[in-house]
Design an enzyme around this catalytic site. Structure first.
Site, PDB file in Angstrom:
ATOM      1  N   TRP A  61       0.848  -1.190   0.000  1.00  0.00           N
ATOM      2  CA  TRP A  61       0.000   0.000   0.000  1.00  0.00           C
ATOM      3  C   TRP A  61       0.885   1.241   0.000  1.00  0.00           C
ATOM      4  O   TRP A  61       1.898   1.303   0.701  1.00  0.00           O
ATOM      5  CB  TRP A  61      -0.902   0.017   1.235  1.00  0.00           C
ATOM      6  CG  TRP A  61      -2.340  -0.323   0.986  1.00  0.00           C
ATOM      7  CD1 TRP A  61      -2.880  -1.573   0.835  1.00  0.00           C
ATOM      8  CD2 TRP A  61      -3.425   0.595   0.874  1.00  0.00           C
ATOM      9  NE1 TRP A  61      -4.241  -1.480   0.655  1.00  0.00           N
ATOM     10  CE2 TRP A  61      -4.597  -0.160   0.659  1.00  0.00           C
ATOM     11  CE3 TRP A  61      -3.531   2.001   0.938  1.00  0.00           C
ATOM     12  CZ2 TRP A  61      -5.854   0.423   0.506  1.00  0.00           C
ATOM     13  CZ3 TRP A  61      -4.785   2.574   0.798  1.00  0.00           C
ATOM     14  CH2 TRP A  61      -5.933   1.780   0.572  1.00  0.00           C
ATOM     15  N   HIS A 102     -10.822   3.793   9.892  1.00  0.00           N
ATOM     16  CA  HIS A 102     -10.023   2.634   9.497  1.00  0.00           C
ATOM     17  C   HIS A 102      -8.537   2.865   9.799  1.00  0.00           C
ATOM     18  O   HIS A 102      -7.826   1.973  10.258  1.00  0.00           O
ATOM     19  CB  HIS A 102     -10.229   2.363   8.003  1.00  0.00           C
ATOM     20  CG  HIS A 102      -9.759   1.017   7.592  1.00  0.00           C
ATOM     21  ND1 HIS A 102      -9.042   0.809   6.449  1.00  0.00           N
ATOM     22  CD2 HIS A 102      -9.887  -0.192   8.180  1.00  0.00           C
ATOM     23  CE1 HIS A 102      -8.754  -0.467   6.334  1.00  0.00           C
ATOM     24  NE2 HIS A 102      -9.258  -1.100   7.374  1.00  0.00           N
ATOM     25  N   ILE A 146      -2.083   6.162   5.530  1.00  0.00           N
ATOM     26  CA  ILE A 146      -2.488   7.558   5.358  1.00  0.00           C
ATOM     27  C   ILE A 146      -3.927   7.730   5.804  1.00  0.00           C
ATOM     28  O   ILE A 146      -4.809   6.954   5.407  1.00  0.00           O
ATOM     29  CB  ILE A 146      -2.327   8.015   3.892  1.00  0.00           C
ATOM     30  CG1 ILE A 146      -0.859   7.903   3.461  1.00  0.00           C
ATOM     31  CG2 ILE A 146      -2.838   9.439   3.712  1.00  0.00           C
ATOM     32  CD1 ILE A 146      -0.608   8.269   2.002  1.00  0.00           C
ATOM     33  N   GLU A 173     -11.077   8.994   5.208  1.00  0.00           N
ATOM     34  CA  GLU A 173     -12.292   9.637   5.706  1.00  0.00           C
ATOM     35  C   GLU A 173     -12.839   8.964   6.954  1.00  0.00           C
ATOM     36  O   GLU A 173     -13.664   9.538   7.667  1.00  0.00           O
ATOM     37  CB  GLU A 173     -13.367   9.616   4.605  1.00  0.00           C
ATOM     38  CG  GLU A 173     -13.011  10.433   3.369  1.00  0.00           C
ATOM     39  CD  GLU A 173     -14.091  10.324   2.307  1.00  0.00           C
ATOM     40  OE1 GLU A 173     -14.045  11.087   1.332  1.00  0.00           O
ATOM     41  OE2 GLU A 173     -15.004   9.473   2.477  1.00  0.00           O
ATOM     42  N   THR A 174     -12.417   7.729   7.198  1.00  0.00           N
ATOM     43  CA  THR A 174     -13.033   6.969   8.288  1.00  0.00           C
ATOM     44  C   THR A 174     -12.006   6.619   9.368  1.00  0.00           C
ATOM     45  O   THR A 174     -10.836   6.965   9.270  1.00  0.00           O
ATOM     46  CB  THR A 174     -13.631   5.650   7.745  1.00  0.00           C
ATOM     47  OG1 THR A 174     -12.551   4.764   7.410  1.00  0.00           O
ATOM     48  CG2 THR A 174     -14.506   5.912   6.537  1.00  0.00           C
ATOM     49  N   GLU A 191      -0.897  -6.347   7.552  1.00  0.00           N
ATOM     50  CA  GLU A 191      -0.264  -7.670   7.413  1.00  0.00           C
ATOM     51  C   GLU A 191       1.213  -7.670   7.832  1.00  0.00           C
ATOM     52  O   GLU A 191       1.871  -8.711   7.831  1.00  0.00           O
ATOM     53  CB  GLU A 191      -0.381  -8.153   5.967  1.00  0.00           C
ATOM     54  CG  GLU A 191      -1.778  -8.621   5.568  1.00  0.00           C
ATOM     55  CD  GLU A 191      -2.761  -7.475   5.385  1.00  0.00           C
ATOM     56  OE1 GLU A 191      -2.349  -6.398   4.883  1.00  0.00           O
ATOM     57  OE2 GLU A 191      -3.937  -7.629   5.764  1.00  0.00           O
ATOM     58  N   PHE A 239       9.534  -0.896  14.011  1.00  0.00           N
ATOM     59  CA  PHE A 239       8.315  -0.230  13.529  1.00  0.00           C
ATOM     60  C   PHE A 239       8.714   0.919  12.601  1.00  0.00           C
ATOM     61  O   PHE A 239       8.900   2.052  13.032  1.00  0.00           O
ATOM     62  CB  PHE A 239       7.524   0.291  14.734  1.00  0.00           C
ATOM     63  CG  PHE A 239       6.201   0.931  14.394  1.00  0.00           C
ATOM     64  CD1 PHE A 239       6.041   2.313  14.435  1.00  0.00           C
ATOM     65  CD2 PHE A 239       5.112   0.146  14.048  1.00  0.00           C
ATOM     66  CE1 PHE A 239       4.813   2.912  14.147  1.00  0.00           C
ATOM     67  CE2 PHE A 239       3.883   0.741  13.757  1.00  0.00           C
ATOM     68  CZ  PHE A 239       3.743   2.123  13.799  1.00  0.00           C
ATOM     69  N   ARG A 256       8.827  12.332   4.692  1.00  0.00           N
ATOM     70  CA  ARG A 256       9.505  11.419   5.626  1.00  0.00           C
ATOM     71  C   ARG A 256      10.015  10.144   4.939  1.00  0.00           C
ATOM     72  O   ARG A 256      10.431   9.208   5.592  1.00  0.00           O
ATOM     73  CB  ARG A 256       8.545  11.070   6.771  1.00  0.00           C
ATOM     74  CG  ARG A 256       8.243  12.269   7.676  1.00  0.00           C
ATOM     75  CD  ARG A 256       6.945  12.137   8.446  1.00  0.00           C
ATOM     76  NE  ARG A 256       6.743  13.251   9.372  1.00  0.00           N
ATOM     77  CZ  ARG A 256       6.317  14.464   9.014  1.00  0.00           C
ATOM     78  NH1 ARG A 256       6.052  14.728   7.706  1.00  0.00           N
ATOM     79  NH2 ARG A 256       6.175  15.435   9.897  1.00  0.00           N
ATOM     80  N   CYS A 309       3.154   2.527   5.187  1.00  0.00           N
ATOM     81  CA  CYS A 309       2.659   3.910   5.203  1.00  0.00           C
ATOM     82  C   CYS A 309       1.141   3.867   5.263  1.00  0.00           C
ATOM     83  O   CYS A 309       0.498   3.408   4.313  1.00  0.00           O
ATOM     84  CB  CYS A 309       3.124   4.649   3.946  1.00  0.00           C
ATOM     85  SG  CYS A 309       2.489   6.325   3.829  1.00  0.00           S
TER      86      CYS A 309
HETATM   87  N1  LIG Z   1      -5.466   2.309   3.806  1.00  0.00           N
HETATM   88  C1  LIG Z   1      -4.238   1.718   3.976  1.00  0.00           C
HETATM   89  C2  LIG Z   1      -4.095   0.350   4.126  1.00  0.00           C
HETATM   90  N2  LIG Z   1      -5.169  -0.475   4.106  1.00  0.00           N
HETATM   91  C3  LIG Z   1      -5.071  -1.921   3.926  1.00  0.00           C
HETATM   92  C4  LIG Z   1      -4.763  -2.663   5.240  1.00  0.00           C
HETATM   93  O1  LIG Z   1      -3.412  -2.471   5.633  1.00  0.00           O
HETATM   94  C5  LIG Z   1      -5.002  -4.170   5.054  1.00  0.00           C
HETATM   95  O2  LIG Z   1      -4.168  -4.641   4.013  1.00  0.00           O
HETATM   96  C6  LIG Z   1      -6.444  -4.475   4.728  1.00  0.00           C
HETATM   97  O3  LIG Z   1      -7.272  -3.910   5.737  1.00  0.00           O
HETATM   98  C7  LIG Z   1      -6.717  -5.982   4.635  1.00  0.00           C
HETATM   99  O4  LIG Z   1      -6.327  -6.619   5.841  1.00  0.00           O
HETATM  100  N3  LIG Z   1      -2.873  -0.198   4.319  1.00  0.00           N
HETATM  101  C8  LIG Z   1      -1.735   0.595   4.356  1.00  0.00           C
HETATM  102  O5  LIG Z   1      -0.620   0.091   4.522  1.00  0.00           O
HETATM  103  N4  LIG Z   1      -1.873   1.948   4.203  1.00  0.00           N
HETATM  104  C9  LIG Z   1      -3.077   2.536   4.024  1.00  0.00           C
HETATM  105  O6  LIG Z   1      -3.141   3.797   3.897  1.00  0.00           O
HETATM  106  C1  LIG Z   2      -5.939   3.937   6.386  1.00  0.00           C
HETATM  107  C2  LIG Z   2      -6.987   3.504   5.448  1.00  0.00           C
HETATM  108  O1  LIG Z   2      -7.396   2.349   5.394  1.00  0.00           O
HETATM  109  C3  LIG Z   2      -7.620   4.591   4.674  1.00  0.00           C
HETATM  110  O2  LIG Z   2      -6.719   5.005   3.671  1.00  0.00           O
HETATM  111  C4  LIG Z   2      -8.927   4.130   4.025  1.00  0.00           C
HETATM  112  O3  LIG Z   2      -9.553   5.307   3.639  1.00  0.00           O
HETATM  113  P1  LIG Z   2     -11.047   5.608   4.161  1.00  0.00           P
HETATM  114  O4  LIG Z   2     -10.960   5.747   5.678  1.00  0.00           O
HETATM  115  O5  LIG Z   2     -11.429   6.924   3.492  1.00  0.00           O
HETATM  116  O6  LIG Z   2     -11.923   4.455   3.741  1.00  0.00           O
END
Ligand SMILES: Nc1c(NC[C@H](O)[C@H](O)[C@H](O)CO)[nH]c(=O)[nH]c1=O
Ligand SMILES: CC(=O)[C@@H](O)COP(=O)(O)O
Length: 158
Positions: free
Chosen positions: A31, A97, A91, A94-95, A67, A122, A136, A89
């Protein structure tokens, strides 16, 4: 001191030991790969600059930062691996997550290091936006990959 006031690539040369016989695993999230590839380059080059052998630095990819913990565990359980560097990384979107991923990967990576009693670093950026990430990953605030590699080396000299 916040990263904004320092460079992630600046570090003290104290506790830098010979790593020519050490074996490293670098686990890289796919990602935001423009960022994570820059982190990997920084970490890899830093290890070589301090004496690591190319054949002793292995790379494994995972789909996302979530993962990284399992990828780190699969590397750490290999007794020949001296340290694991996790690069990702995440980022803010909107949610919420973002919060769940960052929390899970921070705790997960910590648990792997404690379980296998070896440095599991880390090297995950958790920026608000793409520009903060680029700053960064070889930008104006240095490279988190450099920092992660130096951290692994210093922990091996503990
Ligand atoms: N949104 C980002 C993700 N999302 C994917 C998760 O890390 C994971 O692979 C998924 O939820 C399935 O388990 N991952 C990042 O590394 N960076 C992001 O911005
Ligand atoms: C960190 C994430 O999973 C994020 O990029 C997903 O974006 P959203 O929160 O807008 O679904």
């Amino acid at each position: 001191m916040a990263t904004a006031n320092k460079s992630l690539s600046d570090y003290s040369s104290k506790n830098i030991q010979d790593i020519s016989e050490r074996k490293f695993a670098i686990v890289v999230s796919e990602w935001n790969e423009d960022v994570t590839e820059a982190l990997y380059s920084g970490a890899y080059q830093t290890l070589l600059q301090h004496g690591a052998r190319k054949e002793n630095v292995i790379r494994k990819n995972v789909p996302g930062s979530f993962e990284l913990s399992l990828g780190a565990q699969w590397c750490a359980q290999d007794e020949s691996i001296d340290a694991v560097i996790c690069l990702g990384c995440v980022i803010q979107g909107e949610t919420r997550h973002f919060d769940f991923i960052c929390d899970a990967v921070a705790h997960g990576i910590t648990e792997v290091g404690l379980k296998y009693n070896k440095p599991v670093i880390f090297g995950v950026l958790t920026p608000d936006n793409q520009q903060q990430a680029l700053d960064r990953a070889g930008g104006k605030h240095g490279n988190k990959g450099d920092e992660a590699a130096i951290t692994a080396i210093k922990m091996l000299g503990f």
